[in-house]
Design an enzyme around this catalytic site. Structure first.
Site, PDB file in Angstrom:
ATOM      1  N   CYS A 120       0.834  -1.205   0.000  1.00 35.06           N
ATOM      2  CA  CYS A 120       0.000   0.000   0.000  1.00 35.06           C
ATOM      3  C   CYS A 120       0.871   1.258   0.000  1.00 35.06           C
ATOM      4  CB  CYS A 120      -0.928  -0.011   1.211  1.00 35.06           C
ATOM      5  SG  CYS A 120      -1.945   1.469   1.364  1.00 35.06           S
TER       6      CYS A 120
ATOM      7  N   CYS B 109      -0.256   4.168   2.226  1.00 30.61           N
ATOM      8  CA  CYS B 109      -0.025   3.935   3.660  1.00 30.61           C
ATOM      9  C   CYS B 109       1.441   4.147   4.019  1.00 30.61           C
ATOM     10  CB  CYS B 109      -0.356   2.495   4.051  1.00 30.61           C
ATOM     11  SG  CYS B 109      -1.945   1.936   3.523  1.00 30.61           S
ATOM     12  N   ASP B 110       2.328   3.581   3.215  1.00 32.33           N
ATOM     13  CA  ASP B 110       3.711   3.413   3.657  1.00 32.33           C
ATOM     14  C   ASP B 110       4.725   4.288   2.924  1.00 32.33           C
ATOM     15  OD1 ASP B 110       2.580   1.508   5.248  1.00 32.33           O
ATOM     16  OD2 ASP B 110       3.122  -0.175   3.972  1.00 32.33           O
TER      17      ASP B 110
END
Lengths: 308, 108
Positions: free
Chosen positions: A134, A137-138
């Site tokens: 993701c 997200c990261d």
């Protein structure tokens, strides 16, 4: 007394919420069960540019909020619950959840899909240690780092472009000699100075002690190998349908997608399916919406026929 | 947010988590992380059902990069279970509620 719903929709992504708008307007008692929060895979993108009606694009959170408001406006209720199985009960259905059971006349399964994994050595062990699924997200953990994205579809190209906001350099690894993703995204990838594309290349294994250190790559055309030092790897090679909980109940195809006809009817009467969990949906918000609406219309007709 | 969940920061991590008598499940998250929002309601339920046996804490990685990097967190959501100041369990990504319970239960 257990109150029986006309329809329970499993999953509050675009497909499930679109279906809920229509079943709500059909004045069917509609319950939507979502195991996390409404949104589904939309939540993994930050900005959506190809959904009709929004020429300047729209944030994924705003779009899902609008879907949700519209479904609730027409009477659908949305509850947090994970459905673990479905059983037949005299021509109706009982959904078993982790908190309670839900009797209903008909069901729309709109459980979507989750990340597909590469299935190579080191991947599982280093997930969360440099291997990610993701980008939104990261991405921020990889500021000024050397990273790679593997894949060639829309999502891989979008993730690569998004990640160039953070990373020092990015290798885009693809097993073929051309991308599947949208041409407009390809143009942006080719124009981006931080991205280098490695065509015809597969990842054979992933190395690292406590965190990702390198990738073992093979060029399948030249049949040559190389080891590439790398601090981050984003895997974006498509999705796996979330169909396991009904795999004994309805027919699945070879990719474990729920088989549906053109009206989104599964192999069992009264069970409909929509969105990325089905064999009929090319992983787009607009198509998920379309299948959700089709399922809702067919289901409404089905319940009318039952003398609802 | 459930009253049974606390927010922790780089500043009070040692006091609230490492020195805690009860085990602490720490949720590393951020506002811009969609999957973190999928985990959130699961933690709410765990907080209510497991209150007597553990604490549940949330750490915003955006504002507390120090702790995140100290424990090698490079993906969110990540759940770390601390007991006696040590990491006993690591759960990365969106994992079903029953799997989370299964993993943490053996340490409680």
């Amino acid at each position: 007394m257990i109150d029986k719903h006309d329809v329970v929709i499993i999953g509050a992504g675009p497909a499930g919420l679109a279906a809920a708008i229509y079943t709500g307007r059909a004045r069917l008692n509609t319950l939507v069960l979502e195991k996390g929060v409404p949104g589904g895979q939309i939540l993994q993108t930050d900005w959506i540019e190809n959904y009709p009606g929004f020429a300047d694009g729209i944030s994924s959170l705003d779009l899902i909020q609008a879907f949700r408001d519209q479904a609730q406006k027409f009477g659908a209720r949305i509850e947090t619950e994970e459905v673990t199985s479905i059983v037949e009960q005299d021509q109706t259905w009982l959904l078993k959840g982790t908190r309670k059971d839900y009797p209903t006349r008909a069901v729309i399964i709109a459980t979507g899909a989750g990340y597909r994994k590469l299935g190579v050595e080191g991947e599982e062990r280093l997930t969360g240690r440099g291997v990610s699924y993701c980008a939104t997200c990261d991405g921020a953990f990889f500021r000024d780092k050397r990273i790679a994205v593997v894949g060639g579809g829309d999502n891989a190209l979008k993730e690569a472009l998004f990640l160039t906001k953070f990373c020092a350099s990015l290798k885009l690894i693809h097993r073929r000699d051309r991308f599947r993703g949208e041409k407009i995204l390809q143009e942006r990838v080719f124009a981006n100075a931080k991205i280098e594309v490695l065509w015809d290349t597969i990842i054979e294994s992933i190395q690292g002690e406590d965190r990702l250190e390198s990738l073992q790559l093979r060029n399948v055309k030249e049949n040559s190998t190389q080891r590439l030092e790398m601090e981050g790897l984003f895997v974006s090679i498509g999705m796996n349908p979330n169909s396991e909980f009904v795999s004994d109940l309805v027919e699945l195809n070879e990719w474990k997608e729920i088989r549906v006809d053109s009206r989104m009817q599964t192999s069992r009467k009264g069970l409909f399916a929509a969105g990325d969990v089905t064999s009929a949906c090319p992983e787009q918000i607009a198509t998920a919406i379309g299948t959700g609406v089709s399922a809702a219309l067919a289901l409404t007709e089905y319940l009318d026929g039952m003398g609802h | 947010m459930s009253a049974n969940i606390i927010n922790v920061t780089d500043g009070d991590f040692e006091e609230s988590v490492l020195k805690s008598e009860k085990p602490v499940l720490v949720d590393f998250w951020a506002v811009w992380c969609g999957p973190c929002q999928i985990i959130a309601p699961i933690l709410e339920r765990l907080a209510d059902s497991h209150l007597d046996r553990m604490k549940i804490a949330k750490l915003n990685v955006d504002e507390n990069m120090g702790t995140a990097s100290k424990y090698g967190v490079m993906s969110i959501p990540t759940l770390l279970l601390f007991k006696g100041g040590e990491v006993k369990e690591t759960i990365v990504g969106v994992v079903p509620e029953n799997k989370i319970v299964e993993k943490i239960s053996k340490h409680l």
